[in-house]
Design a protein around this motif. Structure first.
Motif, short mmCIF file in Angstrom:
data_model
loop_
_atom_site.label_atom_id
_atom_site.label_comp_id
_atom_site.label_asym_id
_atom_site.label_seq_id
_atom_site.Cartn_x
_atom_site.Cartn_y
_atom_site.Cartn_z
N PHE A 1 6.12 14.13 43.81
CA PHE A 1 6.69 12.79 43.90
C PHE A 1 5.98 12.00 45.00
CE2 PHE A 1 9.92 9.68 45.31
CZ PHE A 1 10.25 9.12 44.08
N SER A 2 5.84 10.70 44.78
CA SER A 2 5.33 9.82 45.83
C SER A 2 5.86 8.41 45.59
CB SER A 2 3.80 9.81 45.87
OG SER A 2 3.28 9.14 44.75
N PHE A 3 5.85 7.61 46.64
CA PHE A 3 6.25 6.21 46.53
C PHE A 3 5.57 5.41 47.63
CE2 PHE A 3 9.34 8.03 49.41
CZ PHE A 3 9.57 7.03 50.36
N GLU A 4 5.53 4.10 47.44
CA GLU A 4 4.97 3.20 48.44
C GLU A 4 6.11 2.59 49.25
OE1 GLU A 4 1.66 2.65 49.12
OE2 GLU A 4 1.38 4.23 47.64
N PHE A 5 6.02 2.71 50.57
CA PHE A 5 6.91 1.98 51.46
C PHE A 5 6.11 0.77 51.90
CE2 PHE A 5 8.55 0.97 55.71
CZ PHE A 5 9.88 0.78 55.40
N GLU A 6 6.52 -0.42 51.46
CA GLU A 6 5.72 -1.61 51.74
C GLU A 6 6.60 -2.80 52.05
OE1 GLU A 6 3.25 -2.14 48.30
OE2 GLU A 6 4.94 -2.05 46.94
N GLY A 7 6.01 -3.75 52.75
CA GLY A 7 6.75 -4.94 53.11
C GLY A 7 5.85 -6.01 53.66
N VAL A 8 6.50 -7.06 54.21
CA VAL A 8 5.82 -8.23 54.74
C VAL A 8 6.39 -8.54 56.12
CG1 VAL A 8 5.36 -10.69 54.39
CG2 VAL A 8 5.48 -9.16 52.41
N TYR A 9 5.50 -8.80 57.08
CA TYR A 9 5.94 -9.14 58.43
C TYR A 9 6.51 -10.56 58.48
CZ TYR A 9 3.79 -4.92 60.17
OH TYR A 9 3.49 -3.61 60.39
N THR A 10 7.68 -10.68 59.12
CA THR A 10 8.33 -11.98 59.31
C THR A 10 8.21 -12.45 60.76
OG1 THR A 10 10.45 -10.88 59.72
CG2 THR A 10 9.97 -11.60 57.44
N HIS A 11 7.88 -11.54 61.66
CA HIS A 11 7.75 -11.85 63.09
C HIS A 11 6.85 -10.79 63.71
CE1 HIS A 11 9.13 -13.27 67.08
NE2 HIS A 11 8.95 -12.02 67.43
N VAL A 12 5.92 -11.22 64.53
CA VAL A 12 5.10 -10.25 65.26
C VAL A 12 4.94 -10.75 66.69
CG1 VAL A 12 2.86 -9.13 65.48
CG2 VAL A 12 3.82 -9.52 63.20
N GLU A 13 5.52 -10.01 67.62
CA GLU A 13 5.33 -10.25 69.03
C GLU A 13 4.57 -9.04 69.56
OE1 GLU A 13 8.08 -11.04 72.98
OE2 GLU A 13 8.96 -11.31 70.98
N PRO A 14 3.24 -9.19 69.74
CA PRO A 14 2.42 -8.02 70.09
C PRO A 14 2.96 -7.23 71.28
CG PRO A 14 1.03 -9.89 69.58
CD PRO A 14 2.45 -10.40 69.63
N HIS A 15 2.92 -5.93 71.14
CA HIS A 15 3.36 -4.98 72.17
C HIS A 15 4.84 -5.08 72.47
CE1 HIS A 15 -1.01 -5.42 72.84
NE2 HIS A 15 -0.91 -4.11 72.79
N HIS A 16 5.60 -5.77 71.60
CA HIS A 16 7.05 -5.84 71.84
C HIS A 16 7.88 -5.71 70.55
CE1 HIS A 16 10.90 -6.66 73.58
NE2 HIS A 16 11.05 -7.74 72.84
N ARG A 17 7.63 -6.58 69.54
CA ARG A 17 8.55 -6.55 68.40
C ARG A 17 7.91 -7.06 67.11
NH1 ARG A 17 12.69 -9.49 65.59
NH2 ARG A 17 12.14 -11.43 66.60
N PRO A 18 7.64 -6.16 66.18
CA PRO A 18 7.37 -6.60 64.81
C PRO A 18 8.68 -6.53 64.00
CG PRO A 18 6.66 -4.33 65.06
CD PRO A 18 7.24 -4.77 66.39
N ALA A 19 8.88 -7.51 63.14
CA ALA A 19 10.01 -7.51 62.22
C ALA A 19 9.45 -7.72 60.82
CB ALA A 19 11.00 -8.61 62.58
N TYR A 20 10.12 -7.14 59.83
CA TYR A 20 9.58 -7.22 58.48
C TYR A 20 10.70 -7.13 57.44
CZ TYR A 20 9.82 -2.08 58.92
OH TYR A 20 10.22 -0.78 59.15
N THR A 21 10.34 -7.52 56.23
CA THR A 21 11.21 -7.32 55.08
C THR A 21 10.56 -6.27 54.19
OG1 THR A 21 10.16 -9.11 53.83
CG2 THR A 21 12.12 -9.67 55.12
N PHE A 22 11.39 -5.51 53.52
CA PHE A 22 10.92 -4.56 52.50
C PHE A 22 11.96 -4.61 51.39
CE2 PHE A 22 13.45 -2.37 55.56
CZ PHE A 22 14.02 -1.25 54.99
N GLY A 23 11.52 -5.16 50.26
CA GLY A 23 12.47 -5.45 49.19
C GLY A 23 13.46 -6.50 49.68
#
Length: 139
Positions: free
Chosen positions: A64-86
């Motif tokens: 079995f395999s699957f892709e865990f994928e998404g899109v970044y909604t916020h990127v604060e380098p060295h502190h906080r990335p935020a993203y959506t997945f589905g």
């Protein structure tokens, strides 16, 4: 809106090392799996707002395999990335605790299929694998 929960690890690695271990594809493939019978054979990461990421999560026996994928909604380098997945959201917060230690907290929306404790345990197991990898880079 889905309920969100968090998992946390304190990594014995400086912030820069902790960040790179979490965000660079060559490192992601080393830790992004919940158990030893799974692995992450490939990963891509375009770390910018609107950028996409993808990790292949696969059973080592090939069943079995699957892709865990998404899109970044916020990127604060060295502190906080935020993203959506589905239809779900997640964020990762990096906080220096002391010189050479970084607290990493992942907050994510629960999905409706699996029990909360199973989801928490899976995400925590992945974070523990990440911690081991990041600490191995820190020496």
């Amino acid at each position: 809106m889905n309920k969100a929960i968090s998992v946390t690890a304190v990594v014995k690695a400086p912030l820069q090392t902790a960040w790179e271990a979490y965000t660079q594809p060559q490192h992601i493939t080393q830790w992004n799996h919940a158990s030893d019978d799974w692995h992450c054979p490939s990963a891509t990461n375009d770390l910018r707002v609107g950028g996409r990421f993808s990790s292949t999560m696969a059973a080592k026996d090939g069943s079995f395999s699957f892709e865990f994928e998404g899109v970044y909604t916020h990127v604060e380098p060295h502190h906080r990335p935020a993203y959506t997945f589905g239809d779900r959201r997640a964020e990762v917060v990096f906080e220096p605790v002391t010189p050479g230690k970084t607290k990493v907290t992942v907050t994510f929306d629960l999905e409706d299929t699996n029990p909360e404790e199973m989801q928490r345990a899976g995400w925590q197991a992945i974070l523990e694998n990440y911690k081991k990898h990041a600490e191995s880079l820190a020496g």
